[in-house]
Enzyme design. Structure first.
Site, PDB file in Angstrom:
ATOM      1  N   HIS A  50       0.823  -1.223   0.000  1.00  0.00           N
ATOM      2  CA  HIS A  50       0.000   0.000   0.000  1.00  0.00           C
ATOM      3  C   HIS A  50       0.857   1.274   0.000  1.00  0.00           C
ATOM      4  CE1 HIS A  50      -2.879   3.063   1.169  1.00  0.00           C
ATOM      5  NE2 HIS A  50      -2.305   3.172   2.348  1.00  0.00           N
ATOM      6  N   GLU A  85       1.052   5.339  12.725  1.00  0.00           N
ATOM      7  CA  GLU A  85      -0.287   4.923  13.121  1.00  0.00           C
ATOM      8  C   GLU A  85      -0.383   3.404  13.308  1.00  0.00           C
ATOM      9  OE1 GLU A  85      -2.950   7.021  13.369  1.00  0.00           O
ATOM     10  OE2 GLU A  85      -4.777   5.875  12.923  1.00  0.00           O
ATOM     11  N   ASP A  86       0.225   2.660  12.409  1.00  0.00           N
ATOM     12  CA  ASP A  86      -0.056   1.216  12.355  1.00  0.00           C
ATOM     13  C   ASP A  86       1.099   0.295  12.738  1.00  0.00           C
ATOM     14  OD1 ASP A  86      -2.568   1.836  11.505  1.00  0.00           O
ATOM     15  OD2 ASP A  86      -2.095   1.654   9.370  1.00  0.00           O
ATOM     16  N   ASP A 144      -3.185   8.492  -0.822  1.00  0.00           N
ATOM     17  CA  ASP A 144      -3.523   7.396   0.085  1.00  0.00           C
ATOM     18  C   ASP A 144      -4.971   6.966  -0.154  1.00  0.00           C
ATOM     19  OD1 ASP A 144      -3.455   5.723   2.438  1.00  0.00           O
ATOM     20  OD2 ASP A 144      -4.417   7.347   3.560  1.00  0.00           O
ATOM     21  N   ASP A 200     -21.027  14.694 -25.938  1.00  0.00           N
ATOM     22  CA  ASP A 200     -19.587  14.789 -25.712  1.00  0.00           C
ATOM     23  C   ASP A 200     -19.100  13.750 -24.717  1.00  0.00           C
ATOM     24  OD1 ASP A 200     -21.058  15.953 -23.779  1.00  0.00           O
ATOM     25  OD2 ASP A 200     -19.667  17.606 -23.410  1.00  0.00           O
TER      26      ASP A 200
HETATM   27 MN    MN Z   1      -2.610   4.595   4.076  1.00  0.00          MN
END
Ligand code: MN
Length: 712
Positions: free
Chosen positions: A48, A76-77, A139, A260
């Site tokens: 990611h 954060e993770d 992100d 269009d």
């Molecule tokens: Mn992320």
């Protein structure tokens, strides 16, 4: 998945001076940090951040942004800390990563559309650097590309809604049309799967029926331009199902009526060539009137530049064409990101906040006129803080606003009965300033009312005017009470019977709507009691000098004009006395007590003699020092001193007082024993602070056992 050397090479291709080592270290760090974590797709988690970095490499952003993209989920993770990031990758990167982390912690908590605009602004306000927002958008883009892996339908819909309401419009406003189109289309597929499916089917049918309509048009346009000696890139892109659907809704047309579906673009080198290309098209094909727009000489607010035209082109097909230079094209597709890339040279010497300002500018020149009116002023926006109610509703307040402002912003009743607040779950003082992202809970109580002191720490007009309105009503009640008692007293002194009903005769004369108005006018000193009595009883003998009637006012004006000036919040013209029990001084918190016929007595709020008056709240007036006027007056402060009975003790005290530039005006010994004296001492002082400093220096004397300000 982009490999390490591919990433470095891609960055080096547009930035030969890029810090290779930094990129390499970040790549390795993020693989290790996320370790065996996996995504909903089953892929290793680190794919990611690599994909997010890849999106930003595609926009040719600087190394710090790419490194931030790699690291954006580590704090954060994973176990990585922000200190570690700073140590390993420097201040700039850790600042950016912190910014992205902060943004990730906010979620759209309410699906009310009116909150969406505020929420977008919250995101921008919290993105102290535009690059934070660019990483956040990349992100979100990658998360949307992989959203279908998330099994929980409700969660999928929530993320799609948030994307459609918040992130896609944000991308659009900062000119990132490519990102916006993709975000919007994926969200559309999740939120309205049937609508998207039917449009996709009709597009497929169209392709089947008519074959590829795009390539022949591109080829012919290319040829026509070439024949006229103009080298150009011609491209055609089919609109996304979402934007076709939006157009059908907005213009209320059917799919067949949309001409269009493909937008054609002619990209040339110079502005001059743009106009030449336009000339060539217009002389080759019939022009559809009123479709020509020159956004080169008058760019759109978000910086977009292009020539727009429509012609009956190859195969008698209606063709919409945009003509622009390469630079204009990049700005049209990537917006702020392109600006960043073009002006990168100046970005590092402290100009980065200009980007935020530019962005805010763009946000503020929204197309929606309502929006426009609401937020025209950029300063207004930068001066705002965004906070939440416990239900997650977003409230916008001016910077510097306190919890009282918040309470009034929720509802004036909430403000008027606000008894306490919790900020982020903790009980805080009412004067607490609100910060971006705070969650504020207001506690209310029926017995709580606004205090005049609140006015000193509110900044919003709504809070201020509500507090004032409340205080004004309170004052009026006081004036009514006072007026009534003054009238009763005047009648009694004139030996007249007082009957409230009789006052009705004076309503017109006093231009009053009701009897309370008459009381209030007298209480406020706008009219006098003698005037009222003379009007109601013209039969009274002239020799009775009505002016002599004491209504408590004339006396007051002559006697205490100066005192009155030093105190604000008084009923005009009322007599004022400083209480002899507590001797209030400028700087003390004070309160006024009304005594009929004697006017107002000023006490300190700590004074013991107030205790018995607690159940007569109608006699209490909110007053404050008018410090400027009080300055010019002398004030008496009273101290209670306990002194050891030794030779020279009194002399030491007088010396200490003199040193503090004060005079002792009175000294009364009321208790004397073998070991000590107790006495009252009055001093001429400037204000409370002056007296406090005298108290402090007396306490430092050996022979002084105790010194306190008089309290009763
Ligand atoms: Mn992320």
């Amino acid at each position: 998945m982009i490999r390490q050397y591919e990433l470095v090479e891609a960055v080096k291709a547009y930035d030969p001076d890029a810090d290779e080592d930094l990129l390499n270290r970040a790549y390795v760090f993020v693989m290790k940090a996320h370790g065996a974590q996996t995504r909903a797709s089953g892929d290793p988690y680190f794919t990611h951040p690599l994909e997010v970095a890849g999106i930003l490499v595609g926009m040719r952003l600087d190394v710090a942004t790419i490194v931030t993209a790699l690291l954006h989920d580590t704090v954060e993770d994973t176990l990585a800390t922000s200190e570690e990031i700073e140590q390993l990758f420097g201040k700039e990167v850790s600042f950016l990563v912190d910014g992205v982390t902060k943004l990730s912690q906010i979620q759209l908590q309410s699906d009310k559309t009116k909150q969406a605009e505020n929420f977008r602004k919250l995101l921008v306000a919290m993105s102290s650097d535009i690059r934070v927002l660019l990483v956040k958008l990349a992100d979100r883009l990658h998360n949307m590309r992989t959203l279908h892996y998330i099994k929980n339908e409700e969660k999928r819909k929530r993320i799609a809604l948030e994307t459609s309401e918040i992130y896609a419009p944000l991308a659009e406003r900062i000119g990132m049309h490519e990102v916006k189109d993709e975000l919007q289309d994926v969200a559309f597929g999740i939120l309205h799967p049937d609508a998207r499916e039917s449009i996709v089917q009709r597009l497929d049918y169209l392709h089947e029926q008519s074959g590829d309509l795009t390539t022949p048009v591109i080829d012919e346009l290319h040829e026509v331009l070439n024949e006229n000696g103009l080298a150009a890139i011609v491209a055609g892109r089919e609109k996304t199902p979402c934007s076709i659907w939006r157009k059908m809704k907005k213009k209320n047309v059917t799919f067949e009526q949309i001409s269009d579906i493909v937008a054609f673009r002619i990209i040339v080198d110079t502005v001059q060539q743009c106009y030449r290309a336009l000339g060539i098209l217009h002389s080759t094909y019939p022009v559809i009137a009123q479709r020509f727009k020159d956004y080169i000489s008058t760019p759109k607010e978000n910086g977009y530049q292009s020539l727009h035209t429509a012609v009956i082109g190859p195969n008698q097909q209606r063709v919409e064409v945009q003509i622009r230079t390469k630079e204009m094209d990049e700005i049209a597709e990537m917006g702020v990101a392109a600006h960043w890339q073009y002006k990168q040279g100046t970005a590092h010497d402290g100009h980065q906040y200009r980007w935020l300002r530019d962005l805010l500018d763009i946000l503020d020149t929204a197309e929606d006129p309502e929006d426009f009116l609401e937020h025209t002023k950029l300063e207004m926006f930068q001066d705002q803080v965004f906070c939440f109610t416990p239900d997650g509703d977003l409230i916008t307040l001016p910077r510097g606003a306190t919890t009282i402002d918040f309470a009034y912003a929720v509802h004036s009743d909430v403000g008027n009965h606000c008894s306490g607040v919790k900020v982020n779950g903790r009980i805080m003082p009412l004067r607490t300033e609100i910060e971006n992202g705070d969650q504020v809970e207001v506690m209310t109580s029926k017995s709580q009312f606004p205090s005049p002191s609140w006015e000193r720490f509110v900044v919003t007009g709504k809070a201020r005017s509500s507090i004032r309105r409340y205080i004004r009503q309170q004052k009026r009640q006081q004036f009514i009470k006072l007026g009534k008692s003054l009238i009763q007293k005047g009648f009694k002194e004139s030996k007249l019977n007082f009957e409230e009903k009789a006052l009705e005769k004076a309503l017109d004369e006093f231009q009053a709507r009701n009897i309370e108005d008459i009381y209030a006018q007298i209480g406020e000193g706008l009219r006098t009691v003698p005037v009222l009595i003379r009007f109601l009883h013209p039969e009274l003998p002239h020799e009775l000098d009505l002016e002599q009637l004491s209504d408590g006012r004339e006396r007051a004006i002559s006697g205490s004009k100066e005192e009155a000036l030093a105190i604000s919040g008084l009923i005009p013209g009322m007599a004022v006395h400083y209480a002899g029990c507590c001797h209030p001084l400028p700087g003390d918190k004070i309160i006024g007590i009304v005594t009929t016929g004697r006017g107002v007595t000023i006490h300190t709020q700590e004074c013991d003699s107030l205790n018995p008056l607690m159940d007569e709240p109608e006699r209490w007036i909110d007053v404050a020092w008018n410090l400027k006027a009080a300055e010019s007056q002398q004030h008496i402060g009273r101290l209670r001193v306990t002194l050891s009975n030794q030779p020279g003790a009194i002399a030491a005290i007088t010396a200490a007082v003199a040193k503090e530039n004060a005079n002792i005006t009175n000294l009364k010994i009321d208790h004397r024993s073998h070991d000590y004296y107790e006495f009252w001492m009055d001093l001429d002082v400037k204000d409370a602070e002056h007296l406090n400093s005298i108290v402090a220096s007396l306490r430092s004397l050996k022979k002084v056992l105790e010194v306190n300000r008089a309290k009763s």
